[in-house]
Design a protein around this motif. Sequence first.
Motif, PDB file in Angstrom:
ATOM      1  N   ALA A 326       2.620  -2.753   4.910  1.00 34.71           N
ATOM      2  CA  ALA A 326       2.513  -3.253   3.534  1.00 34.71           C
ATOM      3  C   ALA A 326       2.002  -2.135   2.643  1.00 34.71           C
ATOM      4  CB  ALA A 326       1.582  -4.459   3.466  1.00 34.71           C
ATOM      5  N   PHE A 327       2.346  -2.235   1.359  1.00 32.59           N
ATOM      6  CA  PHE A 327       1.942  -1.210   0.391  1.00 32.59           C
ATOM      7  C   PHE A 327       1.767  -1.871  -0.966  1.00 32.59           C
ATOM      8  CE2 PHE A 327       2.328   2.200  -2.637  1.00 32.59           C
ATOM      9  CZ  PHE A 327       1.788   3.303  -1.999  1.00 32.59           C
ATOM     10  N   LEU A 328       0.549  -1.802  -1.499  1.00 32.93           N
ATOM     11  CA  LEU A 328       0.263  -2.313  -2.836  1.00 32.93           C
ATOM     12  C   LEU A 328      -0.456  -1.224  -3.622  1.00 32.93           C
ATOM     13  CD1 LEU A 328      -0.992  -6.011  -2.442  1.00 32.93           C
ATOM     14  CD2 LEU A 328       1.139  -5.215  -3.457  1.00 32.93           C
ATOM     15  N   SER A 329       0.148  -0.776  -4.694  1.00 31.49           N
ATOM     16  CA  SER A 329      -0.422   0.327  -5.469  1.00 31.49           C
ATOM     17  C   SER A 329      -1.777  -0.049  -6.057  1.00 31.49           C
ATOM     18  CB  SER A 329       0.530   0.712  -6.610  1.00 31.49           C
ATOM     19  OG  SER A 329       1.751   1.197  -6.093  1.00 31.49           O
ATOM     20  N   HIS A 330      -2.773   0.795  -5.812  1.00 30.84           N
ATOM     21  CA  HIS A 330      -4.084   0.645  -6.450  1.00 30.84           C
ATOM     22  C   HIS A 330      -4.837   1.956  -6.272  1.00 30.84           C
ATOM     23  CE1 HIS A 330      -6.422   0.334  -2.676  1.00 30.84           C
ATOM     24  NE2 HIS A 330      -5.446  -0.448  -2.222  1.00 30.84           N
ATOM     25  N   SER A 331      -5.882   2.130  -7.039  1.00 29.69           N
ATOM     26  CA  SER A 331      -6.675   3.344  -6.952  1.00 29.69           C
ATOM     27  C   SER A 331      -7.357   3.430  -5.591  1.00 29.69           C
ATOM     28  CB  SER A 331      -7.728   3.364  -8.067  1.00 29.69           C
ATOM     29  OG  SER A 331      -7.120   3.346  -9.337  1.00 29.69           O
ATOM     30  N   ASP A 332      -7.410   4.620  -5.051  1.00 28.75           N
ATOM     31  CA  ASP A 332      -8.045   4.816  -3.757  1.00 28.75           C
ATOM     32  C   ASP A 332      -9.517   4.415  -3.814  1.00 28.75           C
ATOM     33  OD1 ASP A 332      -5.648   5.846  -2.912  1.00 28.75           O
ATOM     34  OD2 ASP A 332      -6.238   7.943  -3.147  1.00 28.75           O
ATOM     35  N   GLY A 333      -9.983   3.839  -2.709  1.00 26.30           N
ATOM     36  CA  GLY A 333     -11.393   3.501  -2.601  1.00 26.30           C
ATOM     37  C   GLY A 333     -11.751   2.094  -3.017  1.00 26.30           C
ATOM     38  N   PHE A 334     -10.794   1.358  -3.593  1.00 22.41           N
ATOM     39  CA  PHE A 334     -11.052  -0.020  -4.024  1.00 22.41           C
ATOM     40  C   PHE A 334     -10.440  -0.982  -3.003  1.00 22.41           C
ATOM     41  CE2 PHE A 334     -11.471   2.415  -7.887  1.00 22.41           C
ATOM     42  CZ  PHE A 334     -12.566   1.822  -8.514  1.00 22.41           C
ATOM     43  N   LEU A 335     -11.238  -1.953  -2.571  1.00 26.52           N
ATOM     44  CA  LEU A 335     -10.794  -2.876  -1.534  1.00 26.52           C
ATOM     45  C   LEU A 335     -10.629  -4.260  -2.135  1.00 26.52           C
ATOM     46  CD1 LEU A 335     -12.279  -2.996   2.070  1.00 26.52           C
ATOM     47  CD2 LEU A 335     -11.113  -4.900   1.004  1.00 26.52           C
ATOM     48  N   PHE A 336      -9.369  -4.690  -2.246  1.00 23.72           N
ATOM     49  CA  PHE A 336      -9.037  -6.002  -2.769  1.00 23.72           C
ATOM     50  C   PHE A 336      -8.351  -6.824  -1.670  1.00 23.72           C
ATOM     51  CE2 PHE A 336      -8.781  -2.974  -6.305  1.00 23.72           C
ATOM     52  CZ  PHE A 336      -9.717  -3.518  -7.174  1.00 23.72           C
ATOM     53  N   VAL A 337      -8.165  -8.108  -1.947  1.00 21.51           N
ATOM     54  CA  VAL A 337      -7.485  -8.982  -0.997  1.00 21.51           C
ATOM     55  C   VAL A 337      -5.980  -8.769  -1.095  1.00 21.51           C
ATOM     56  CG1 VAL A 337      -7.075 -11.361  -0.295  1.00 21.51           C
ATOM     57  CG2 VAL A 337      -9.318 -10.706  -1.198  1.00 21.51           C
ATOM     58  N   TYR A 338      -5.337  -8.489   0.046  1.00 22.19           N
ATOM     59  CA  TYR A 338      -3.881  -8.409   0.112  1.00 22.19           C
ATOM     60  C   TYR A 338      -3.336  -9.770   0.540  1.00 22.19           C
ATOM     61  CZ  TYR A 338      -3.371  -3.285  -0.262  1.00 22.19           C
ATOM     62  OH  TYR A 338      -3.335  -1.979  -0.705  1.00 22.19           O
ATOM     63  N   PRO A 339      -2.405 -10.339  -0.214  1.00 23.00           N
ATOM     64  CA  PRO A 339      -1.830 -11.630   0.191  1.00 23.00           C
ATOM     65  C   PRO A 339      -0.982 -11.472   1.451  1.00 23.00           C
ATOM     66  CG  PRO A 339      -0.648 -10.727  -1.696  1.00 23.00           C
ATOM     67  CD  PRO A 339      -1.834  -9.841  -1.484  1.00 23.00           C
ATOM     68  N   LEU A 340      -1.165 -12.394   2.367  1.00 15.91           N
ATOM     69  CA  LEU A 340      -0.470 -12.376   3.653  1.00 15.91           C
ATOM     70  C   LEU A 340      -0.370 -13.810   4.137  1.00 15.91           C
ATOM     71  CD1 LEU A 340       0.541 -10.916   6.300  1.00 15.91           C
ATOM     72  CD2 LEU A 340      -1.866 -10.840   6.999  1.00 15.91           C
ATOM     73  N   VAL A 341       0.813 -14.227   4.592  1.00 15.96           N
ATOM     74  CA  VAL A 341       0.980 -15.605   5.034  1.00 15.96           C
ATOM     75  C   VAL A 341       2.082 -15.682   6.090  1.00 15.96           C
ATOM     76  CG1 VAL A 341       2.675 -16.177   3.236  1.00 15.96           C
ATOM     77  CG2 VAL A 341       1.283 -17.988   4.224  1.00 15.96           C
ATOM     78  N   TRP A 342       1.930 -16.628   7.018  1.00 16.21           N
ATOM     79  CA  TRP A 342       2.980 -16.923   7.986  1.00 16.21           C
ATOM     80  C   TRP A 342       3.947 -17.915   7.344  1.00 16.21           C
ATOM     81  CZ3 TRP A 342       3.224 -15.280  13.266  1.00 16.21           C
ATOM     82  CH2 TRP A 342       2.154 -14.501  13.679  1.00 16.21           C
ATOM     83  N   GLU A 343       5.223 -17.566   7.282  1.00 16.27           N
ATOM     84  CA  GLU A 343       6.214 -18.506   6.773  1.00 16.27           C
ATOM     85  C   GLU A 343       6.540 -19.554   7.839  1.00 16.27           C
ATOM     86  OE1 GLU A 343      10.222 -18.121   4.161  1.00 16.27           O
ATOM     87  OE2 GLU A 343      10.200 -16.978   6.035  1.00 16.27           O
ATOM     88  N   ASP A 344       6.606 -19.128   9.085  1.00 11.53           N
ATOM     89  CA  ASP A 344       6.744 -20.014  10.237  1.00 11.53           C
ATOM     90  C   ASP A 344       6.120 -19.285  11.423  1.00 11.53           C
ATOM     91  OD1 ASP A 344       8.738 -18.206  11.280  1.00 11.53           O
ATOM     92  OD2 ASP A 344      10.222 -19.206  10.017  1.00 11.53           O
ATOM     93  N   ASP A 345       6.295 -19.790  12.634  1.00 16.77           N
ATOM     94  CA  ASP A 345       5.606 -19.216  13.788  1.00 16.77           C
ATOM     95  C   ASP A 345       6.110 -17.832  14.195  1.00 16.77           C
ATOM     96  OD1 ASP A 345       3.588 -21.071  14.418  1.00 16.77           O
ATOM     97  OD2 ASP A 345       5.061 -22.438  15.306  1.00 16.77           O
ATOM     98  N   SER A 346       7.184 -17.366  13.574  1.00 15.29           N
ATOM     99  CA  SER A 346       7.705 -16.049  13.953  1.00 15.29           C
ATOM    100  C   SER A 346       7.928 -15.126  12.759  1.00 15.29           C
ATOM    101  CB  SER A 346       9.035 -16.208  14.722  1.00 15.29           C
ATOM    102  OG  SER A 346      10.018 -16.818  13.903  1.00 15.29           O
ATOM    103  N   THR A 347       7.584 -15.579  11.553  1.00 14.05           N
ATOM    104  CA  THR A 347       7.886 -14.787  10.359  1.00 14.05           C
ATOM    105  C   THR A 347       6.659 -14.661   9.468  1.00 14.05           C
ATOM    106  OG1 THR A 347      10.134 -15.685  10.385  1.00 14.05           O
ATOM    107  CG2 THR A 347       9.438 -14.517   8.404  1.00 14.05           C
ATOM    108  N   LEU A 348       6.386 -13.428   9.057  1.00 13.96           N
ATOM    109  CA  LEU A 348       5.298 -13.138   8.131  1.00 13.96           C
ATOM    110  C   LEU A 348       5.865 -12.775   6.765  1.00 13.96           C
ATOM    111  CD1 LEU A 348       3.018 -10.889  10.377  1.00 13.96           C
ATOM    112  CD2 LEU A 348       2.392 -13.112   9.427  1.00 13.96           C
ATOM    113  N   ILE A 349       5.123 -13.127   5.712  1.00 13.19           N
ATOM    114  CA  ILE A 349       5.439 -12.678   4.356  1.00 13.19           C
ATOM    115  C   ILE A 349       4.408 -11.635   3.980  1.00 13.19           C
ATOM    116  CG2 ILE A 349       5.824 -13.331   1.972  1.00 13.19           C
ATOM    117  CD1 ILE A 349       7.819 -14.515   3.936  1.00 13.19           C
ATOM    118  N   LEU A 350       4.856 -10.379   3.864  1.00 19.16           N
ATOM    119  CA  LEU A 350       3.977  -9.251   3.584  1.00 19.16           C
ATOM    120  C   LEU A 350       4.064  -8.856   2.115  1.00 19.16           C
ATOM    121  CD1 LEU A 350       4.906  -7.055   6.688  1.00 19.16           C
ATOM    122  CD2 LEU A 350       2.952  -8.601   6.455  1.00 19.16           C
ATOM    123  N   PRO A 351       2.980  -8.334   1.544  1.00 15.12           N
ATOM    124  CA  PRO A 351       3.003  -7.939   0.130  1.00 15.12           C
ATOM    125  C   PRO A 351       3.606  -6.559  -0.074  1.00 15.12           C
ATOM    126  CG  PRO A 351       0.825  -7.556   1.032  1.00 15.12           C
ATOM    127  CD  PRO A 351       1.639  -8.185   2.141  1.00 15.12           C
TER     128      PRO A 351
END
Length: 459
Positions: A326-351
């Motif tokens: 996953a890759f979400l543009s932001h300034s280095d050194g800042f820690l934010f929540v990355y959205p992440l969810v299972w769509e079903d038991d075998s598939t992830l939705i990545l940001p």
Amino acid sequence: MRYLTVVVLAAALLSGCRGADRADNAGTSPSPASAASSSVPAQPAASLSSAAASDEEPFLYIEQLITIDGYRQVVQVKSNSDIDRDSLEQALKNSLQTSDPQAEFSYSLEWESPRFVQIRLHMDESSNFSGTFNLDEARTADGQTYANTEQPYRNSVIMRSQAGQGSILFKGITSGTRRVIPGWNTGWIHPVQNVESSSPSFLFYGQEEHHLVQALTGQAQNIPSFSREEASFGNDYGYHEMYSDRFYQGYTYMVSGNRTLYRVDLKDFTRSKIHTFDKPVYGMSSSPDGTRIAVLYAHDDYIGPGADLLVLDRKGNTLLSRENAAFLSHSDGFLFVYPLVWEDDSTLILPADREVSNPLGKIRFSITSGASSIMGDERITDQVKEDIWEHERQQDYFPLSRLQWSPDGRFAAYPSHSGAITVYDKLERTFEFAAAGTLLGWMPDGTLAWADVRTGAIP
């Protein structure tokens, strides 16, 4: 009358105030301000009476204040040019929208000078009230506009009653019905699927304890916060615990200090360590069947935008590992929540970053095959894009990526850059101001839910 400066409720309206220093150096920060022990009387903008440079763009500097008694709000509007009074008053009248037409609300205008007006808001402070207006239609005395196409929200104002404990509100968009259940003031509200209930739940994070609220019943479960661990990583969202987006029968998962993954017993709140990460955790989610946990954590030591993916079983065994998943543009050194969810038991939705090739900013990733593809939404037609971009007055993928569709697919709610929650009617191609707050989404009964908390919260 003396005033205390409070939170500027629509941070976007300050983005256009590049002439703020010239506009009497009011110097209000868009971040929450602590209450001072004393206050200075609000002064008329005498310095604004000097003639502005002929080539200077007309602008409005807008500041929101609350009176000492706490029951009235004031919006101060200052200009670098003389204001045409009739046009400003008409702009306010034409653009005013409120979340509850039945709530007691009125306003009055007090002109201190041709360049300074105070809009005094009279609200029913006991109600969960919010509203908005926009002064783009106002003009200077010589006919120039204050609107700016590059900064479309700079003249927008979001107003709301001062939330007490916090609450969750529900509104029937077509029926007009309203319902309120108690909540908590927080900086993070986490949607949670609870297998023990068919209704959606929301986790209100707190420093000493968290509160899991079932939206349709209002029932709440209090979850104590564990002590902060010495080896914790710091973050920029204010809470040292990150719970899974799913709660199971008697247990769930939690990351402590952005570092250590635990299984938490929901009966006695004991926890069992599963895995410790050597770099800060960005986000986590557990599978629908509860047997796997997906975690995104920093790829680089400097906490950059890249995130590695690790999928573990409940005993901590590695099932899958993928660098820079996953890759979400932001300034280095800042820690934010990355959205992440299972769509079903075998598939992830990545940001991912929002862009032309990926307007939703989401990647569908199969943990069985390792294949990935850009996630789309067939409901977002070219007409929907054009309508929303025209309404927002800019081609921005942010509102498109945050669209939440009603169960019947007719309405889409989204948080606007102005700070408003807007509802788009795909059939009529119209827009409605729903409220100001944190958008929670649509309920199974077709009502729209949002949270009213003292400050903005991460949804």
